[in-house]
Every structure is written in C-alpha cells, then in structure tokens.
Scaffold this active site. Structure first.
Site, PDB file in Angstrom:
ATOM      1  N   GLU A 105      34.229  58.326  29.320  1.00  0.00           N
ATOM      2  CA  GLU A 105      35.573  58.919  29.421  1.00  0.00           C
ATOM      3  C   GLU A 105      35.577  60.394  29.803  1.00  0.00           C
ATOM      4  O   GLU A 105      36.282  61.194  29.186  1.00  0.00           O
ATOM      5  CB  GLU A 105      36.322  58.683  28.099  1.00  0.00           C
ATOM      6  CG  GLU A 105      36.430  57.203  27.767  1.00  0.00           C
ATOM      7  CD  GLU A 105      37.077  56.905  26.423  1.00  0.00           C
ATOM      8  OE1 GLU A 105      37.343  57.855  25.668  1.00  0.00           O
ATOM      9  OE2 GLU A 105      37.292  55.718  26.135  1.00  0.00           O
TER      10      GLU A 105
ATOM     11  N   GLU B  52      34.761  46.608  28.035  1.00  0.00           N
ATOM     12  CA  GLU B  52      35.475  46.590  26.747  1.00  0.00           C
ATOM     13  C   GLU B  52      36.764  45.784  26.847  1.00  0.00           C
ATOM     14  O   GLU B  52      37.794  46.165  26.300  1.00  0.00           O
ATOM     15  CB  GLU B  52      35.804  48.024  26.308  1.00  0.00           C
ATOM     16  CG  GLU B  52      34.608  48.948  26.246  1.00  0.00           C
ATOM     17  CD  GLU B  52      34.932  50.320  25.663  1.00  0.00           C
ATOM     18  OE1 GLU B  52      35.998  50.492  25.047  1.00  0.00           O
ATOM     19  OE2 GLU B  52      34.099  51.228  25.839  1.00  0.00           O
TER      20      GLU B  52
END
Ligand code: GLA
Length: 386
Positions: free
Chosen positions: A168, A275
């Site tokens: 991220e 994910e």
C-alpha cells in the site's frame, strides 16, 4: 423468503440445487467426501489461497485450519508475519506463530506466502524514532528496514515462496503518487526499491510482490503502473503485482479489473490476487485503508446491518454470480496469474464484519459461519470445471 443461513439444514447452490449441510470440509472427515477439494479444480491453473489469522497457528481455530488444508493450496498469515508480530521490540524476533503456519502449510502441500515486510500500518513506532526521541535519520531507518527484511526473509528462506515486500505505498490522494508514510518520510523515494533489493538478497528464489488495494481501479492504476515501471526500469528485483481485491457486490466492474490485469502483465509482471473478498453490506467507503472507519447509530442498524439474521437467498445468488464472473475472468488470464487468495476461510473469520463499520454480519467468503460451502463456493468450483 428462503434463507441460506447457519440455522437451516440445507442451502441452495448457484443453480438452485439443494446442498445438504453434510457437504463440508469438516464432514469429509466423517466419511462424507462428496464435496471435491476446491484446490483440485484449480490444480493446473493457479494457486488458490486463503488467509489464516492468529488463532490458527495457536491451535485455536480448527475449523479455519480444516477448511484451509482441505480446499486451499496457499496460506497467507493474516497478521502473524507483520512487523508488529515479528519484531515488536527492536532486535527481538518472535517467529513462533509464523513458523507454525508454515509447518501447517507444508504438511498439506500448500505454499506458504509471506505477508508483509514493509507497510505503514501494524509497524511498531520504534522503527521511526531516533535514539534521541527525534524522527529517525535516513541511515538508521534504512539499516532497520534492511535488518528486518534480512532476518525475516532469511529465517524463512526456501520455505516461504512468495513475499509481499511492500504494501500500500501508492497514494489515494489526487495528484500524489506515493502515500506519505513514515517509511517515505524517513528514507525517501528509494525505500521501495531498497526493500525489494534487501528481500532478493536474503532469498534470491522468492517471488517478490508489490501489494496494494484499488490498483485495479482507474483512479489509482496509473500511479501503480508508474511506480512499477520505474522499479523495473531501475532493474529492481520485483516479480509480481498483488491486487488485493477487497470488493463489494456492485463494484468494481470486472471488465475494469481485466484491463488492469492485462496492463500489469504487459509491463512484464506476474499478477497475484492477494486478498479477495466480496462484502455484501452497504458502505460509503470502497477500499482497504484500515484507518478509515464509519459509525452506525442504533437507528441505522436496519439499513447498515441488514442480514444479521441470515443472508437472503437472492443476495447469496448475486454474490455467487459475482464470484463466478470474477473467477471466469481470472481463468482467462491464468497464464499471467500465479495465485488467487481469499482473505479468510469462513464468514465469521472475515475482517469485513468490523470494517469499515464495527459489529456487523457480513458474508464475503466461500464458506458460511459453520464452515459449510456457500453458493459462492460452488460458483467458483463451476468456473474452474465448467
Ligand atoms: C490490508 C492488509 C491486510 C489486512 C487487510 C484487512 O488489505 O494488506 O494485511 O490487514 O488490510 O484485514
């Protein structure tokens, strides 16, 4: 209304066939093995992964472990290998839970995945503080990052086959490419390249992944492509991009995701879906920035938490159809996709019960709260074995 809930004796699969509760991973142990392991449907295609949380390696989540070992071929530790789990105190590494998860994976022939080395969340504050209590210098931050990576990747060398190296790092803010993280502030623009170099040095055979959410979406994808191209231009040892895929029933558009996969593959990277989950509850927020929260007043319960008593059949079917469309698309790109990982085993194990609103009942995964396969399970299975 037909409800596919944990309290009834049967639920319907994607085509409306009744699926008795006995058809579960758990029940295979009792001689009822009529549900084929999902991983076998994906055998020659890509790894099919799941995430296991803290209780699993501690022997406190037998249902999760049973589903994982029966149906999945790659295990990601949801939290046990994050920096705050492995090095909460500087220099004191705690590998017990991570080691146990790797053993559980190896024992059933699954591939252990490492998650995550460098992130702005779940990373102890000491990484970013100098001995004088002031913000850490570039040299010290770099040394600490390298030591963490060398120790962790070195510890699992040859056993953990894929690492989410940086998580991220791309910004959600318009006009800003990199997120303003403590790592960026302490080290500077090259912290990402340096992290990959350190991971490669520690295990030259590991597949190294840049992982992020919403990089399949138009607002963020160009920034991710820019970052990844620049890493490749600098000959940074990066092998794959991880698209998290925390989705909802109505977004994103599968065609947009497909375009992203093609674009990431075109610059020479493998693609991992890292994910995946598909939440069914209303939310204003789309993404996985865990610092975002929404509140729910008692009066908003009915609207914000509509399926506390069970998931209506119609919603379960829409959910299954979306999974089927996603997996059909992933399978069209199986030459570039190395793994598709679901973020959790069964619905009560999902973070979406508490994100972005705490205390709700979501249904984002393939198994229900009893560990029974849902319509989404059969939809995914059918996508692989049409
Ligand atoms: C992000 C992280 C994961 C996890 C999820 C929420 O996507 O990469 O490790 O924390 O958020 O559970």
């Amino acid at each position: 209304m037909t409800i596919c809930s944990t309290t009834l004796a049967a639920c319907a699969d994607i085509k409306g066939n009744t699926v008795p509760l006995a058809k579960t991973a758990i029940h295979q142990k009792n001689g009822q093995s009529d549900v084929q392991p999902l991983k076998s449907a994906f055998k020659a295609k890509f790894l099919l992964g799941t995430a296991l949380n803290y209780p699993a390696p501690q022997g406190k989540a037998p249902l999760d472990v049973d589903i994982a070992t029966s149906h999945f071929s790659a295990f990601t530790p949801a939290n046990s290998m994050k920096p705050d789990a492995l090095q909460r105190v500087e220099g004191k590494f705690t590998f017990a839970d991570g080691d146990r998860l790797v053993e559980i994976a190896e024992k059933c022939g699954a591939t252990p995945i490492g998650h995550v080395l460098v992130w702005h969340e779940q990373t102890p504050a000491w990484f970013f503080q100098g001995p004088d209590g002031l913000p850490v210098s570039r040299d010290l931050a770099l040394a600490r990052m390298r030591k963490h990576i060398a120790t962790v990747v070195g510890h699992y060398k040859g056993r953990v086959k894929q690492w989410d190296v940086v998580n991220e790092a791309v910004s959600d803010t318009p006009g800003e490419t990199l997120r303003q993280t403590p790592w960026l502030k302490a080290i500077g623009l090259d912290y990402i390249a340096e992290a990959f170099r350190a991971a490669h040095e520690a295990d030259p055979d590991a597949i190294l992944i840049y992982n992020d959410y919403n990089i399949e979406l138009a607002y963020k994808r160009p920034k991710a492509l820019q970052l990844l191209k620049s890493l490749l231009d600098q000959k940074v040892p990066i092998n794959a991009v991880g698209i998290q895929c925390h989705w909802r029933l109505d977004s994103p558009d599968i065609a947009e995701v497909e375009q992203s996969i093609e674009q990431y593959a075109a610059i020479g990277l493998k693609v991992m879906i890292t994910e995946m989950d598909i939440g069914v509850l209303p939310t204003k927020y789309q993404g996985a920035d865990i610092s975002k929260t929404e509140t729910m007043t008692p009066e908003q319960q009915a609207v914000m938490n509509p399926y506390a008593a069970g998931l209506p059949d119609a919603v379960a079917r829409t959910h299954a159809t979306r999974y089927r469309q996603a997996f059909e698309m992933f399978l069209r790109h199986k030459d570039v996709i190395g793994r598709v990982t679901l973020w959790g085993t069964h619905d009560s194990d999902s973070w979406l019960n508490n994100f972005p609103v705490r205390g709700r009942t979501d249904y984002p995964l393939l198994f229900d709260r009893q560990g029974l396969p849902k319509p989404a399970f059969f939809a995914v299975q059918r996508a692989a074995t049409p």
